[in-house]
Scaffold this motif. Structure first.
Motif, PDB file in Angstrom:
ATOM      1  N   ALA A 258       0.860  -1.185   0.000  1.00  0.00           N
ATOM      2  CA  ALA A 258       0.000   0.000   0.000  1.00  0.00           C
ATOM      3  C   ALA A 258       0.889   1.225   0.000  1.00  0.00           C
ATOM      4  O   ALA A 258       1.874   1.291   0.757  1.00  0.00           O
ATOM      5  CB  ALA A 258      -0.908   0.001   1.225  1.00  0.00           C
ATOM      6  N   VAL A 259       0.567   2.187  -0.847  1.00  0.00           N
ATOM      7  CA  VAL A 259       1.364   3.406  -0.984  1.00  0.00           C
ATOM      8  C   VAL A 259       0.437   4.604  -0.777  1.00  0.00           C
ATOM      9  O   VAL A 259      -0.563   4.755  -1.484  1.00  0.00           O
ATOM     10  CB  VAL A 259       2.038   3.491  -2.369  1.00  0.00           C
ATOM     11  N   THR A 260       0.773   5.440   0.186  1.00  0.00           N
ATOM     12  CA  THR A 260      -0.038   6.637   0.404  1.00  0.00           C
ATOM     13  C   THR A 260       0.275   7.675  -0.658  1.00  0.00           C
ATOM     14  O   THR A 260       1.393   7.691  -1.213  1.00  0.00           O
ATOM     15  CB  THR A 260       0.225   7.242   1.792  1.00  0.00           C
ATOM     16  N   PRO A 261      -0.664   8.553  -0.966  1.00  0.00           N
ATOM     17  CA  PRO A 261      -0.354   9.644  -1.891  1.00  0.00           C
ATOM     18  C   PRO A 261       0.762  10.518  -1.316  1.00  0.00           C
ATOM     19  O   PRO A 261       0.886  10.667  -0.096  1.00  0.00           O
ATOM     20  CB  PRO A 261      -1.669  10.430  -1.983  1.00  0.00           C
ATOM     21  N   PRO A 262       1.603  11.096  -2.174  1.00  0.00           N
ATOM     22  CA  PRO A 262       2.663  11.970  -1.661  1.00  0.00           C
ATOM     23  C   PRO A 262       2.068  13.199  -0.989  1.00  0.00           C
ATOM     24  O   PRO A 262       1.174  13.849  -1.538  1.00  0.00           O
ATOM     25  CB  PRO A 262       3.467  12.336  -2.907  1.00  0.00           C
ATOM     26  N   ARG A 263       2.565  13.490   0.213  1.00  0.00           N
ATOM     27  CA  ARG A 263       2.128  14.684   0.941  1.00  0.00           C
ATOM     28  C   ARG A 263       3.100  15.815   0.608  1.00  0.00           C
ATOM     29  O   ARG A 263       4.272  15.769   0.993  1.00  0.00           O
ATOM     30  CB  ARG A 263       2.092  14.408   2.447  1.00  0.00           C
ATOM     31  N   LEU A 264       2.601  16.812  -0.116  1.00  0.00           N
ATOM     32  CA  LEU A 264       3.438  17.929  -0.543  1.00  0.00           C
ATOM     33  C   LEU A 264       3.470  18.986   0.550  1.00  0.00           C
ATOM     34  O   LEU A 264       2.432  19.319   1.132  1.00  0.00           O
ATOM     35  CB  LEU A 264       2.904  18.538  -1.838  1.00  0.00           C
ATOM     36  N   GLU A 265       4.657  19.537   0.811  1.00  0.00           N
ATOM     37  CA  GLU A 265       4.762  20.548   1.856  1.00  0.00           C
ATOM     38  C   GLU A 265       4.140  21.876   1.443  1.00  0.00           C
ATOM     39  O   GLU A 265       3.814  22.712   2.275  1.00  0.00           O
ATOM     40  CB  GLU A 265       6.219  20.772   2.249  1.00  0.00           C
ATOM     41  N   ARG A 266       3.971  22.059   0.126  1.00  0.00           N
ATOM     42  CA  ARG A 266       3.314  23.261  -0.376  1.00  0.00           C
ATOM     43  C   ARG A 266       2.723  22.933  -1.734  1.00  0.00           C
ATOM     44  O   ARG A 266       3.123  21.965  -2.393  1.00  0.00           O
ATOM     45  CB  ARG A 266       4.290  24.430  -0.475  1.00  0.00           C
ATOM     46  N   THR A 267       1.791  23.733  -2.165  1.00  0.00           N
ATOM     47  CA  THR A 267       1.167  23.531  -3.473  1.00  0.00           C
ATOM     48  C   THR A 267       1.628  24.558  -4.495  1.00  0.00           C
ATOM     49  O   THR A 267       1.262  24.477  -5.665  1.00  0.00           O
ATOM     50  CB  THR A 267      -0.365  23.589  -3.363  1.00  0.00           C
ATOM     51  N   VAL A 268       2.440  25.535  -4.036  1.00  0.00           N
ATOM     52  CA  VAL A 268       3.002  26.527  -4.947  1.00  0.00           C
ATOM     53  C   VAL A 268       4.503  26.617  -4.686  1.00  0.00           C
ATOM     54  O   VAL A 268       4.933  26.835  -3.549  1.00  0.00           O
ATOM     55  CB  VAL A 268       2.348  27.918  -4.751  1.00  0.00           C
ATOM     56  N   VAL A 269       5.301  26.443  -5.728  1.00  0.00           N
ATOM     57  CA  VAL A 269       6.766  26.531  -5.636  1.00  0.00           C
ATOM     58  C   VAL A 269       7.217  27.753  -6.420  1.00  0.00           C
ATOM     59  O   VAL A 269       6.917  27.882  -7.612  1.00  0.00           O
ATOM     60  CB  VAL A 269       7.444  25.264  -6.197  1.00  0.00           C
ATOM     61  N   GLU A 270       7.932  28.649  -5.750  1.00  0.00           N
ATOM     62  CA  GLU A 270       8.447  29.847  -6.409  1.00  0.00           C
ATOM     63  C   GLU A 270       9.880  29.595  -6.854  1.00  0.00           C
ATOM     64  O   GLU A 270      10.718  29.107  -6.097  1.00  0.00           O
ATOM     65  CB  GLU A 270       8.396  31.042  -5.450  1.00  0.00           C
ATOM     66  N   ARG A 355       2.649   2.741 -11.227  1.00  0.00           N
ATOM     67  CA  ARG A 355       2.416   4.158 -10.991  1.00  0.00           C
ATOM     68  C   ARG A 355       1.210   4.350 -10.060  1.00  0.00           C
ATOM     69  O   ARG A 355       0.232   3.608 -10.125  1.00  0.00           O
ATOM     70  CB  ARG A 355       2.149   4.885 -12.300  1.00  0.00           C
ATOM     71  N   TYR A 356       1.317   5.382  -9.233  1.00  0.00           N
ATOM     72  CA  TYR A 356       0.259   5.723  -8.288  1.00  0.00           C
ATOM     73  C   TYR A 356      -0.248   7.123  -8.605  1.00  0.00           C
ATOM     74  O   TYR A 356       0.419   7.889  -9.314  1.00  0.00           O
ATOM     75  CB  TYR A 356       0.785   5.609  -6.852  1.00  0.00           C
ATOM     76  N   PRO A 357      -1.446   7.489  -8.110  1.00  0.00           N
ATOM     77  CA  PRO A 357      -2.037   8.774  -8.488  1.00  0.00           C
ATOM     78  C   PRO A 357      -1.110   9.950  -8.196  1.00  0.00           C
ATOM     79  O   PRO A 357      -0.406   9.992  -7.186  1.00  0.00           O
ATOM     80  CB  PRO A 357      -3.311   8.835  -7.638  1.00  0.00           C
ATOM     81  N   ALA A 358      -1.139  10.921  -9.109  1.00  0.00           N
ATOM     82  CA  ALA A 358      -0.259  12.086  -9.011  1.00  0.00           C
ATOM     83  C   ALA A 358      -0.895  13.173  -8.146  1.00  0.00           C
ATOM     84  O   ALA A 358      -2.119  13.245  -8.010  1.00  0.00           O
ATOM     85  CB  ALA A 358       0.040  12.625 -10.406  1.00  0.00           C
ATOM     86  N   GLU A 359      -0.037  13.992  -7.569  1.00  0.00           N
ATOM     87  CA  GLU A 359      -0.460  15.182  -6.838  1.00  0.00           C
ATOM     88  C   GLU A 359       0.011  16.411  -7.622  1.00  0.00           C
ATOM     89  O   GLU A 359       1.168  16.482  -8.035  1.00  0.00           O
ATOM     90  CB  GLU A 359       0.141  15.191  -5.430  1.00  0.00           C
ATOM     91  N   GLU A 360      -0.889  17.382  -7.788  1.00  0.00           N
ATOM     92  CA  GLU A 360      -0.568  18.549  -8.593  1.00  0.00           C
ATOM     93  C   GLU A 360      -0.067  19.699  -7.724  1.00  0.00           C
ATOM     94  O   GLU A 360      -0.401  19.799  -6.549  1.00  0.00           O
ATOM     95  CB  GLU A 360      -1.814  18.982  -9.381  1.00  0.00           C
ATOM     96  N   PHE A 361       0.757  20.561  -8.342  1.00  0.00           N
ATOM     97  CA  PHE A 361       1.238  21.777  -7.689  1.00  0.00           C
ATOM     98  C   PHE A 361       1.567  22.791  -8.764  1.00  0.00           C
ATOM     99  O   PHE A 361       1.649  22.464  -9.952  1.00  0.00           O
ATOM    100  CB  PHE A 361       2.459  21.490  -6.809  1.00  0.00           C
ATOM    101  N   MET A 362       1.758  24.022  -8.356  1.00  0.00           N
ATOM    102  CA  MET A 362       2.049  25.108  -9.283  1.00  0.00           C
ATOM    103  C   MET A 362       3.494  25.555  -9.122  1.00  0.00           C
ATOM    104  O   MET A 362       4.048  25.554  -8.018  1.00  0.00           O
ATOM    105  CB  MET A 362       1.130  26.298  -9.016  1.00  0.00           C
ATOM    106  N   VAL A 363       4.094  25.959 -10.223  1.00  0.00           N
ATOM    107  CA  VAL A 363       5.395  26.605 -10.218  1.00  0.00           C
ATOM    108  C   VAL A 363       5.201  28.033 -10.713  1.00  0.00           C
ATOM    109  O   VAL A 363       4.567  28.255 -11.759  1.00  0.00           O
ATOM    110  CB  VAL A 363       6.408  25.854 -11.105  1.00  0.00           C
ATOM    111  N   VAL A 364       5.716  28.999  -9.948  1.00  0.00           N
ATOM    112  CA  VAL A 364       5.587  30.409 -10.329  1.00  0.00           C
ATOM    113  C   VAL A 364       6.951  31.069 -10.311  1.00  0.00           C
ATOM    114  O   VAL A 364       7.877  30.608  -9.652  1.00  0.00           O
ATOM    115  CB  VAL A 364       4.620  31.152  -9.359  1.00  0.00           C
ATOM    116  N   THR A 365       7.085  32.155 -11.047  1.00  0.00           N
ATOM    117  CA  THR A 365       8.348  32.882 -11.093  1.00  0.00           C
ATOM    118  C   THR A 365       8.312  34.064 -10.126  1.00  0.00           C
ATOM    119  O   THR A 365       7.244  34.465  -9.665  1.00  0.00           O
ATOM    120  CB  THR A 365       8.617  33.384 -12.526  1.00  0.00           C
TER     121      THR A 365
END
Length: 365
Positions: A258-270, A355-365
């Motif tokens: 069993a694999v848990t979804p990745p827990r992202l520390e943030r949803t926006v990366v600058e 492959r396991y379900p992906a987690e989305e995040f944003m990249v901004v400048t």
């Protein structure tokens, strides 16, 4: 890249001119001397070509005569380093243009003599492209050469995707053509040669994955103490691509986990920045689970589509019923090899090819 370009600099030009003048006092070498003032703003490859063109203008047009100059220069211990690259290119150019029946074979021999001073892997490519079978007939003999630099030249120079080098289309069309070289060298006593074999095998996997896995399986059937490392490195891309045969050969069979979804520390990366994440894997099966844990980053491209790159995270072994938490920080910085574009990205886990379900995040400048 600036420091890399400076590997051929005015001091190198002056040293090469001095050495060649001693070996061929009848040659003026004016064109070569003039290149010292023309190097600014040129890449390393462009500097190599500039010096090679000068050598072609200064030295005899007859291959045999110029090859003699280069062989006499080998008596000087200072005839070494990056000055050798334009020398090898010059030799290849003259040999390929020569009407002499055996000048190509002699040029290959000359490249083998020069390669301990600096690898001749780039200059050999045009000879391979001109007549692959003729060249391989000579190169195969290098696999038993007493100098490991020459043995490495045999496998490195014939790679399908040698960095910095021109492509040889016939090698990608006929991936089995270079396999006899790899069979002769995969148990070489020198690590640099074995690593070249692994990189060569990894190149072939782009076009002939099943044949590469079959080759690696034959090696693992008669291994020495270094064979597993060679095979792991040679199959690394197929492992990331979840090729079933590569997974099985490397000992990563299907598992009950069993694999848990990745827990992202943030949803926006600058940019520039990092994205930390963690996840947990639990072994639900009755036997220990040997795992190949990877993750894929789905990067936003300039045209708005996504392109993935797979990164290795580890190869843990979990006992029955064991759970383990994994964490990682992934950097997002602009590089010459990867330009980051703002927008939606995704991170996806891969374990033993699944492959396991992906987690989305944003990249901004």
């Amino acid at each position: 890249m600036g420091a890399m370009n400076e590997l051929i600099n005015p001091r190198v030009v002056e040293s090469l001119a001095r050495i060649l003048a001693k070996a061929a006092p009848e040659c003026r070498l004016d064109h070569l001397a003039s290149t010292a003032a023309q190097l600014d703003d040129l890449s390393l490859r462009e500097r190599t070509d500039l010096l090679s063109h000068a050598l072609l203008a200064d030295l005899p047009a007859d291959y045999t005569e110029t090859a003699g100059v280069f062989r006499r220069s080998l008596a000087d211990p200072d005839f070494t380093g990056w000055m050798i690259w334009p020398v090898t290119e010059t030799a290849s150019t003259l040999a390929l243009a020569s009407p002499g029946q055996y000048d190509v074979e002699d040029c290959l021999a000359l490249l083998a003599e020069l390669t301990p001073r600096l690898t001749a892997e780039f200059a050999i490519r045009r000879i391979l492209a001109a007549d692959l079978d003729r060249a391989l007939a000579v190169i195969q003999g290098w696999t038993s050469h007493p100098d490991w630099h020459v043995r490495r030249l045999a496998t490195e120079g014939t790679r399908a995707y040698l960095p910095w080098a021109i492509r040889v289309p016939e090698i990608t069309r006929r991936p089995a053509a270079t396999l006899p070289i790899l069979y002769a060298l995969y148990r070489d006593p020198v690590e640099d040669v074995r690593r070249s074999v692994a990189n060569h095998l990894n190149d072939l996997a782009r076009h002939a994955p099943d044949e590469v896995v079959a080759t690696a399986a034959r090696w693992m059937a008669a291994p020495d103490e270094n064979t597993p490392k060679v095979v792991r490195h040679g199959l690394r891309t197929l492992l990331k691509k979840a090729h079933p045969g590569a997974l099985e050969l490397l000992g990563f069979p299907p598992v009950t986990i069993a694999v848990t979804p990745p827990r992202l520390e943030r949803t926006v990366v600058e940019l520039p920045g990092e994205l930390g994440f963690d996840f947990e894997i639990s072994n639900l099966g009755p036997a220990e689970a040997r795992l190949a844990v990877d993750y894929a980053v789905h990067y936003r491209k300039a045209n708005g589509t996504l392109a993935e790159k797979v990164f290795k995270l580890g190869t843990p072994v979990l006992a029955p019923g064991e759970s383990r938490t994994f964490s990682k920080r992934h950097a997002f910085r602009q590089m010459t090899t990867r330009v980051h574009h703002p927008g939606g990205h995704a991170l996806q886990l891969q374990v033993n090819g699944v492959r396991y379900p992906a987690e989305e995040f944003m990249v901004v400048t």
